[in-house]
Write an enzyme that holds these catalytic residues in place. Structure first.
Site, short mmCIF file in Angstrom:
data_model
loop_
_atom_site.label_atom_id
_atom_site.label_comp_id
_atom_site.label_asym_id
_atom_site.label_seq_id
_atom_site.Cartn_x
_atom_site.Cartn_y
_atom_site.Cartn_z
N GLY A 46 0.95 -1.33 0.04
CA GLY A 46 -0.11 -0.01 -0.10
C GLY A 46 0.79 1.27 -0.01
O GLY A 46 1.97 1.16 0.63
N GLN A 51 2.93 10.07 1.00
CA GLN A 51 4.50 9.60 1.12
C GLN A 51 5.50 9.62 -0.09
O GLN A 51 6.75 9.50 -0.08
CB GLN A 51 4.33 7.80 1.21
CG GLN A 51 3.76 7.23 2.52
CD GLN A 51 3.27 5.87 2.44
OE1 GLN A 51 2.45 5.29 1.94
NE2 GLN A 51 4.36 4.99 2.81
N CYS A 92 5.46 -0.03 7.31
CA CYS A 92 5.39 1.15 6.49
C CYS A 92 6.52 1.51 5.52
O CYS A 92 7.39 1.41 6.08
CB CYS A 92 4.81 2.42 7.45
SG CYS A 92 4.58 3.69 6.30
N LEU A 93 6.16 1.71 4.39
CA LEU A 93 7.44 1.99 3.55
C LEU A 93 8.11 3.28 4.04
O LEU A 93 9.38 3.43 3.71
CB LEU A 93 7.16 2.16 2.03
CG LEU A 93 6.57 0.83 1.39
CD1 LEU A 93 5.84 1.13 0.12
CD2 LEU A 93 7.82 0.11 1.12
N HIS A 134 -4.74 2.10 7.32
CA HIS A 134 -3.55 2.93 7.61
C HIS A 134 -2.92 3.93 6.43
O HIS A 134 -2.60 5.08 6.78
CB HIS A 134 -2.54 1.50 7.15
CG HIS A 134 -1.06 1.79 7.33
ND1 HIS A 134 -0.27 1.38 8.07
CD2 HIS A 134 -0.42 2.49 6.16
CE1 HIS A 134 1.17 1.98 7.91
NE2 HIS A 134 1.09 2.59 6.82
N GLU A 135 -3.35 3.62 5.11
CA GLU A 135 -3.04 4.65 3.89
C GLU A 135 -3.97 5.98 4.27
O GLU A 135 -3.33 7.19 3.93
CB GLU A 135 -3.52 3.98 2.62
CG GLU A 135 -2.75 2.64 2.40
CD GLU A 135 -0.99 2.73 2.34
OE1 GLU A 135 -0.59 4.02 2.70
OE2 GLU A 135 -0.56 1.70 2.96
N HIS A 138 -2.13 8.31 6.60
CA HIS A 138 -1.11 9.06 5.89
C HIS A 138 -1.68 10.48 5.23
O HIS A 138 -1.15 11.24 5.30
CB HIS A 138 -0.51 8.30 4.69
CG HIS A 138 0.61 7.25 5.09
ND1 HIS A 138 1.65 7.50 5.65
CD2 HIS A 138 0.66 5.87 4.92
CE1 HIS A 138 2.44 6.50 5.95
NE2 HIS A 138 1.88 5.52 5.49
C1 QAP Z 1 0.81 -0.79 4.68
O1 QAP Z 1 2.93 -1.14 4.09
C2 QAP Z 1 0.46 -1.68 5.68
O2 QAP Z 1 9.65 -2.09 6.78
C3 QAP Z 1 1.64 -0.93 3.67
O3 QAP Z 1 11.45 -2.52 5.37
C4 QAP Z 1 1.17 -3.03 5.86
O4 QAP Z 1 3.57 -1.84 2.16
C5 QAP Z 1 -0.84 -1.88 6.37
C6 QAP Z 1 7.66 -2.44 3.78
C7 QAP Z 1 1.05 -3.94 7.01
C8 QAP Z 1 -1.07 -2.98 7.04
C9 QAP Z 1 -0.33 -4.06 7.27
C10 QAP Z 1 8.00 -2.14 4.92
C11 QAP Z 1 8.84 -2.68 2.91
C12 QAP Z 1 6.51 -2.28 2.92
C13 QAP Z 1 9.32 -2.36 5.59
C14 QAP Z 1 3.93 -1.72 3.32
C15 QAP Z 1 10.29 -2.55 4.79
C16 QAP Z 1 10.02 -2.85 3.15
C17 QAP Z 1 5.37 -1.94 3.94
CO CO Z 2 2.61 3.55 5.60
#
Ligand code: QAP
Ligand code: CO
Length: 168
Positions: A46, A51, A92-93, A134-135, A138
């Site tokens: 996501g 971001q 989270c990215l 979550h998004e 943001h």
């Molecule tokens: C949001 O997050 C989300 O730490 C999206 O080193 C995630 O795509 C909502 C990512 C989980 C609910 C549950 C995170 C990639 C990606 C990192 C992502 C990383 C590399 C996160």
């Molecule tokens: Co995020």
């Protein structure tokens, strides 16, 4: 298409409030396409426009490994259907390397515009509902670390600032 730069906590630009999209035109469609490319490259599930330092209400999500279910949410509005909270280990990215358990409503309803500017509504549960919440945070300048204790948040902040200094 283009890869966009992803802002990282504690960058103050992640705290900006995003403005509604007034028209889904080719500029927004290009933004959507670039956001998918950026998210898939990361890889992530996501991404909110905030971001990538674009402060407009645009979100992309794809929970599949083969990129077969790209979802676009422009100007999303959610209603909580079930106040029951579910816990999920969120990442989270913009907070790379950190995952923490966050509680959110389990079932929501969303209405939003798609990539063609068409209004749709959907009932979301499970990871899709969590990810959309979550998004949307943001877009309000909110991050999942804001749900943690100040101590935990400060630890994550220090570690990320250190890494960012090493990189720059
Ligand atoms: C949001 O997050 C989300 O730490 C999206 O080193 C995630 O795509 C909502 C990512 C989980 C609910 C549950 C995170 C990639 C990606 C990192 C992502 C990383 C590399 C996160
Ligand atoms: Co995020």
């Amino acid at each position: 298409m283009a890869l966009l730069n992803i802002l990282e906590f504690p960058d103050p630009r992640l705290r900006k409030q995003a403005a509604p999209v007034s028209q889904v035109d080719s500029r927004i469609q290009t933004l959507v396409d670039d956001m998918f490319e950026t998210m898939y490259a990361a890889p992530g599930i996501g991404l909110a426009a905030s971001q990538v330092d674009v402060h407009e209400r645009v979100i992309v999500i794809d929970l599949t490994e083969d990129h077969s279910d790209p979802r676009v949410f422009i100007n999303p509005e959610i209603t909580v259907i079930d106040e029951d909270l579910g816990a999920y280990d969120e990442g989270c990215l913009s907070v790379p390397g950190f995952y923490e358990t966050i509680e959110r409503p389990r079932v929501i309803e969303v209405s939003a515009l798609d990539r063609e500017g068409q209004l749709f509504t959907d009932r979301l549960e499970g990871l899709m509902g969590i990810c959309l919440q979550h998004e949307i945070d943001h877009l309000e300048g909110k991050l999942f670390v804001d749900y943690l204790s100040p101590l935990k948040r400060q630890r994550i902040r220090s570690k990320l600032v250190k890494e960012q200094k090493l990189r720059s």
